[in-house]
Design a protein around this motif. Structure first.
Motif, PDB file in Angstrom:
ATOM      1  N   GLU A 102     -38.589   4.511 -92.788  1.00 18.15           N
ATOM      2  CA  GLU A 102     -37.609   4.464 -93.875  1.00 18.15           C
ATOM      3  C   GLU A 102     -37.131   3.061 -94.241  1.00 18.15           C
ATOM      4  OE1 GLU A 102     -34.443   7.056 -92.634  1.00 18.15           O
ATOM      5  OE2 GLU A 102     -35.839   8.691 -92.190  1.00 18.15           O
ATOM      6  N   ASN A 103     -37.689   2.032 -93.605  1.00 16.88           N
ATOM      7  CA  ASN A 103     -37.169   0.682 -93.819  1.00 16.88           C
ATOM      8  C   ASN A 103     -38.335  -0.272 -94.130  1.00 16.88           C
ATOM      9  OD1 ASN A 103     -36.106  -1.941 -93.483  1.00 16.88           O
ATOM     10  ND2 ASN A 103     -34.534  -1.197 -92.079  1.00 16.88           N
ATOM     11  N   ASP A 104     -38.462  -0.662 -95.392  1.00 15.07           N
ATOM     12  CA  ASP A 104     -39.539  -1.576 -95.792  1.00 15.07           C
ATOM     13  C   ASP A 104     -39.445  -2.928 -95.089  1.00 15.07           C
ATOM     14  OD1 ASP A 104     -40.564   0.328 -97.477  1.00 15.07           O
ATOM     15  OD2 ASP A 104     -39.625  -0.486 -99.283  1.00 15.07           O
ATOM     16  N   GLU A 105     -38.205  -3.345 -94.793  1.00 17.41           N
ATOM     17  CA  GLU A 105     -38.022  -4.653 -94.145  1.00 17.41           C
ATOM     18  C   GLU A 105     -38.710  -4.688 -92.783  1.00 17.41           C
ATOM     19  OE1 GLU A 105     -34.601  -7.661 -92.428  1.00 17.41           O
ATOM     20  OE2 GLU A 105     -33.952  -5.985 -93.679  1.00 17.41           O
ATOM     21  N   ILE A 106     -38.637  -3.603 -92.028  1.00 21.53           N
ATOM     22  CA  ILE A 106     -39.276  -3.552 -90.704  1.00 21.53           C
ATOM     23  C   ILE A 106     -40.785  -3.727 -90.847  1.00 21.53           C
ATOM     24  CG2 ILE A 106     -39.811  -2.047 -88.716  1.00 21.53           C
ATOM     25  CD1 ILE A 106     -37.022  -3.210 -88.533  1.00 21.53           C
ATOM     26  N   GLN A 107     -41.384  -3.076 -91.820  1.00 21.29           N
ATOM     27  CA  GLN A 107     -42.825  -3.235 -92.062  1.00 21.29           C
ATOM     28  C   GLN A 107     -43.166  -4.697 -92.358  1.00 21.29           C
ATOM     29  OE1 GLN A 107     -45.365  -1.305 -91.722  1.00 21.29           O
ATOM     30  NE2 GLN A 107     -44.419   0.701 -91.482  1.00 21.29           N
ATOM     31  N   LYS A 108     -42.356  -5.349 -93.158  1.00 25.06           N
ATOM     32  CA  LYS A 108     -42.583  -6.761 -93.501  1.00 25.06           C
ATOM     33  C   LYS A 108     -42.453  -7.646 -92.261  1.00 25.06           C
ATOM     34  CE  LYS A 108     -41.103  -6.263 -98.272  1.00 25.06           C
ATOM     35  NZ  LYS A 108     -39.968  -6.319 -99.163  1.00 25.06           N
ATOM     36  N   VAL A 109     -41.454  -7.356 -91.430  1.00 19.04           N
ATOM     37  CA  VAL A 109     -41.247  -8.127 -90.199  1.00 19.04           C
ATOM     38  C   VAL A 109     -42.457  -7.972 -89.281  1.00 19.04           C
ATOM     39  CG1 VAL A 109     -39.891  -8.230 -88.053  1.00 19.04           C
ATOM     40  CG2 VAL A 109     -38.722  -8.126 -90.259  1.00 19.04           C
ATOM     41  N   ILE A 110     -42.945  -6.747 -89.130  1.00 21.71           N
ATOM     42  CA  ILE A 110     -44.110  -6.486 -88.268  1.00 21.71           C
ATOM     43  C   ILE A 110     -45.314  -7.263 -88.778  1.00 21.71           C
ATOM     44  CG2 ILE A 110     -45.775  -4.719 -87.544  1.00 21.71           C
ATOM     45  CD1 ILE A 110     -43.357  -2.739 -87.478  1.00 21.71           C
ATOM     46  N   ASN A 111     -45.574  -7.185 -90.066  1.00 24.01           N
ATOM     47  CA  ASN A 111     -46.738  -7.868 -90.641  1.00 24.01           C
ATOM     48  C   ASN A 111     -46.620  -9.384 -90.572  1.00 24.01           C
ATOM     49  OD1 ASN A 111     -47.970  -5.414 -91.237  1.00 24.01           O
ATOM     50  ND2 ASN A 111     -47.081  -5.332 -93.283  1.00 24.01           N
ATOM     51  N   SER A 112     -45.459  -9.929 -90.887  1.00 20.84           N
ATOM     52  CA  SER A 112     -45.303 -11.388 -90.903  1.00 20.84           C
ATOM     53  C   SER A 112     -45.255 -11.991 -89.498  1.00 20.84           C
ATOM     54  CB  SER A 112     -44.059 -11.785 -91.692  1.00 20.84           C
ATOM     55  OG  SER A 112     -42.890 -11.366 -91.012  1.00 20.84           O
ATOM     56  N   SER A 113     -44.854 -11.202 -88.502  1.00 19.92           N
ATOM     57  CA  SER A 113     -44.734 -11.725 -87.134  1.00 19.92           C
ATOM     58  C   SER A 113     -46.024 -11.578 -86.332  1.00 19.92           C
ATOM     59  CB  SER A 113     -43.607 -11.006 -86.395  1.00 19.92           C
ATOM     60  OG  SER A 113     -43.969  -9.643 -86.171  1.00 19.92           O
ATOM     61  N   LYS A 114     -47.039 -10.973 -86.926  1.00 19.08           N
ATOM     62  CA  LYS A 114     -48.310 -10.734 -86.237  1.00 19.08           C
ATOM     63  C   LYS A 114     -48.093  -9.921 -84.959  1.00 19.08           C
ATOM     64  CE  LYS A 114     -50.463 -14.804 -88.165  1.00 19.08           C
ATOM     65  NZ  LYS A 114     -50.789 -16.189 -87.945  1.00 19.08           N
ATOM     66  N   SER A 115     -47.154  -8.988 -85.038  1.00 16.15           N
ATOM     67  CA  SER A 115     -46.950  -8.049 -83.933  1.00 16.15           C
ATOM     68  C   SER A 115     -47.654  -6.754 -84.307  1.00 16.15           C
ATOM     69  CB  SER A 115     -45.459  -7.828 -83.686  1.00 16.15           C
ATOM     70  OG  SER A 115     -44.815  -7.400 -84.864  1.00 16.15           O
ATOM     71  N   ARG A 116     -47.724  -5.816 -83.359  1.00 18.46           N
ATOM     72  CA  ARG A 116     -48.411  -4.570 -83.672  1.00 18.46           C
ATOM     73  C   ARG A 116     -47.740  -3.392 -82.994  1.00 18.46           C
ATOM     74  NH1 ARG A 116     -52.979  -3.224 -79.940  1.00 18.46           N
ATOM     75  NH2 ARG A 116     -52.567  -4.437 -78.081  1.00 18.46           N
ATOM     76  N   VAL A 117     -47.807  -2.257 -83.659  1.00 17.55           N
ATOM     77  CA  VAL A 117     -47.278  -1.014 -83.105  1.00 17.55           C
ATOM     78  C   VAL A 117     -48.320  -0.485 -82.122  1.00 17.55           C
ATOM     79  CG1 VAL A 117     -46.551   1.344 -83.620  1.00 17.55           C
ATOM     80  CG2 VAL A 117     -45.952  -0.523 -85.195  1.00 17.55           C
ATOM     81  N   ILE A 118     -47.897  -0.246 -80.867  1.00 15.38           N
ATOM     82  CA  ILE A 118     -48.851   0.244 -79.861  1.00 15.38           C
ATOM     83  C   ILE A 118     -48.571   1.670 -79.423  1.00 15.38           C
ATOM     84  CG2 ILE A 118     -49.449  -2.060 -79.013  1.00 15.38           C
ATOM     85  CD1 ILE A 118     -47.595  -1.480 -76.586  1.00 15.38           C
ATOM     86  N   ASN A 119     -47.423   2.217 -79.840  1.00 15.96           N
ATOM     87  CA  ASN A 119     -47.094   3.598 -79.494  1.00 15.96           C
ATOM     88  C   ASN A 119     -46.078   4.090 -80.507  1.00 15.96           C
ATOM     89  OD1 ASN A 119     -45.290   5.690 -78.056  1.00 15.96           O
ATOM     90  ND2 ASN A 119     -47.096   5.574 -76.732  1.00 15.96           N
ATOM     91  N   ILE A 120     -46.225   5.355 -80.904  1.00 14.12           N
ATOM     92  CA  ILE A 120     -45.278   5.920 -81.848  1.00 14.12           C
ATOM     93  C   ILE A 120     -45.138   7.414 -81.573  1.00 14.12           C
ATOM     94  CG2 ILE A 120     -47.029   6.295 -83.631  1.00 14.12           C
ATOM     95  CD1 ILE A 120     -44.819   5.549 -85.693  1.00 14.12           C
ATOM     96  N   ASN A 121     -43.891   7.893 -81.627  1.00 15.29           N
ATOM     97  CA  ASN A 121     -43.630   9.330 -81.552  1.00 15.29           C
ATOM     98  C   ASN A 121     -42.439   9.631 -82.462  1.00 15.29           C
ATOM     99  OD1 ASN A 121     -41.138   9.114 -80.085  1.00 15.29           O
ATOM    100  ND2 ASN A 121     -42.280   8.934 -78.167  1.00 15.29           N
ATOM    101  N   LYS A 122     -41.931  10.848 -82.425  1.00 15.26           N
ATOM    102  CA  LYS A 122     -40.881  11.216 -83.384  1.00 15.26           C
ATOM    103  C   LYS A 122     -39.561  10.476 -83.157  1.00 15.26           C
ATOM    104  CE  LYS A 122     -39.338  15.463 -81.041  1.00 15.26           C
ATOM    105  NZ  LYS A 122     -38.019  15.055 -80.666  1.00 15.26           N
ATOM    106  N   ASP A 123     -39.296  10.007 -81.944  1.00 15.83           N
ATOM    107  CA  ASP A 123     -38.020   9.364 -81.636  1.00 15.83           C
ATOM    108  C   ASP A 123     -38.058   7.836 -81.653  1.00 15.83           C
ATOM    109  OD1 ASP A 123     -36.714  11.839 -81.180  1.00 15.83           O
ATOM    110  OD2 ASP A 123     -37.640  11.925 -79.192  1.00 15.83           O
ATOM    111  N   PHE A 124     -39.160   7.257 -81.224  1.00 12.43           N
ATOM    112  CA  PHE A 124     -39.227   5.804 -81.115  1.00 12.43           C
ATOM    113  C   PHE A 124     -40.657   5.310 -81.314  1.00 12.43           C
ATOM    114  CE2 PHE A 124     -39.987   7.291 -76.794  1.00 12.43           C
ATOM    115  CZ  PHE A 124     -41.053   6.502 -76.384  1.00 12.43           C
ATOM    116  N   PHE A 125     -40.750   4.002 -81.583  1.00 14.28           N
ATOM    117  CA  PHE A 125     -42.059   3.349 -81.576  1.00 14.28           C
ATOM    118  C   PHE A 125     -41.938   2.084 -80.734  1.00 14.28           C
ATOM    119  CE2 PHE A 125     -40.000   1.253 -85.137  1.00 14.28           C
ATOM    120  CZ  PHE A 125     -40.524  -0.033 -85.179  1.00 14.28           C
ATOM    121  N   VAL A 126     -43.092   1.623 -80.234  1.00 19.30           N
ATOM    122  CA  VAL A 126     -43.132   0.430 -79.390  1.00 19.30           C
ATOM    123  C   VAL A 126     -43.943  -0.635 -80.122  1.00 19.30           C
ATOM    124  CG1 VAL A 126     -43.837  -0.549 -77.168  1.00 19.30           C
ATOM    125  CG2 VAL A 126     -42.921   1.793 -77.283  1.00 19.30           C
ATOM    126  N   LEU A 127     -43.349  -1.794 -80.221  1.00 23.91           N
ATOM    127  CA  LEU A 127     -43.945  -2.935 -80.899  1.00 23.91           C
ATOM    128  C   LEU A 127     -44.310  -3.969 -79.844  1.00 23.91           C
ATOM    129  CD1 LEU A 127     -44.365  -3.928 -83.853  1.00 23.91           C
ATOM    130  CD2 LEU A 127     -42.124  -5.010 -83.667  1.00 23.91           C
TER     131      LEU A 127
END
Length: 175
Positions: A102-127
């Motif tokens: 629900e937050n476009d800013e988080i997507q931009k932060v992930i992409n610009s920081s060269k980080s990656r999502v390594i786990n995701i479920n309904k409650d949390f994700f791990v970057l």
């Protein structure tokens, strides 16, 4: 008296119980804080490599290296300034999943920081992020305003730009 600076200390040791405790005691006796600690196997079979990050004067680090090498289990110890090494830290962030969806800013932060999502479920994700301490801290500050559920950072891992002849040293000891 010389200025304090950051040194990466690489210690090659036998893999014995208590060696890390004895090494950290050398710093503790001098009231020197270990900014980060990493222990792993090395390029040499049955030899561990301890990588420490400390902020001291050059005079202090030279004395410490001498003390470290007096330890029975220590094969060789080296110290380097940042410019002499290639180094990284890794970290993990746990954040609410709704931030990702629900937050476009988080997507931009992930992409610009060269980080990656390594786990995701309904409650949390791990970057996951690997980089310099400054890069990790910058990402932390960007994400912190959104609420970090958990955070963990590794100690520094480093490889020297110049050859460290510890393998040859070991070969000469074996003969």
């Amino acid at each position: 008296m010389s200025e304090k600076q950051t040194y990466t200390v690489s210690i090659y040791t036998e893999n014995n119980i208590g060696v890390l405790n004895r090494i950290s005691a050398i710093f503790q006796r001098r009231h020197i804080n270990l900014e980060s600690v990493n222990v792993s196997k090395s390029e040499i079979r049955s030899v561990s490599r301890i990588t420490l990050l400390v902020r001291v004067t050059e005079e202090q680090i030279k004395k410490i290296i001498g003390q470290l090498e007096k330890q029975i289990e220590v094969i060789k110890a080296y110290y380097h300034v940042d410019e002499e090494t290639v180094y990284q830290e890794s970290c993990l962030f746990k954040l609410r999943t709704d931030l990702l969806t629900e937050n476009d800013e988080i997507q931009k932060v992930i992409n610009s920081s060269k980080s990656r999502v390594i786990n995701i479920n309904k409650d949390f994700f791990v970057l996951e992020k690997s980089g310099t301490k400054a890069e990790v801290e910058e990402l932390y500050h960007l994400l912190n305003k959104h609420g970090i559920k958990q955070f963990v950072r590794s100690g520094r891992i480093a490889i020297t730009k110049e050859e460290m002849p510890v393998s040859e040293l070991l070969e000469s000891i074996k003969k």
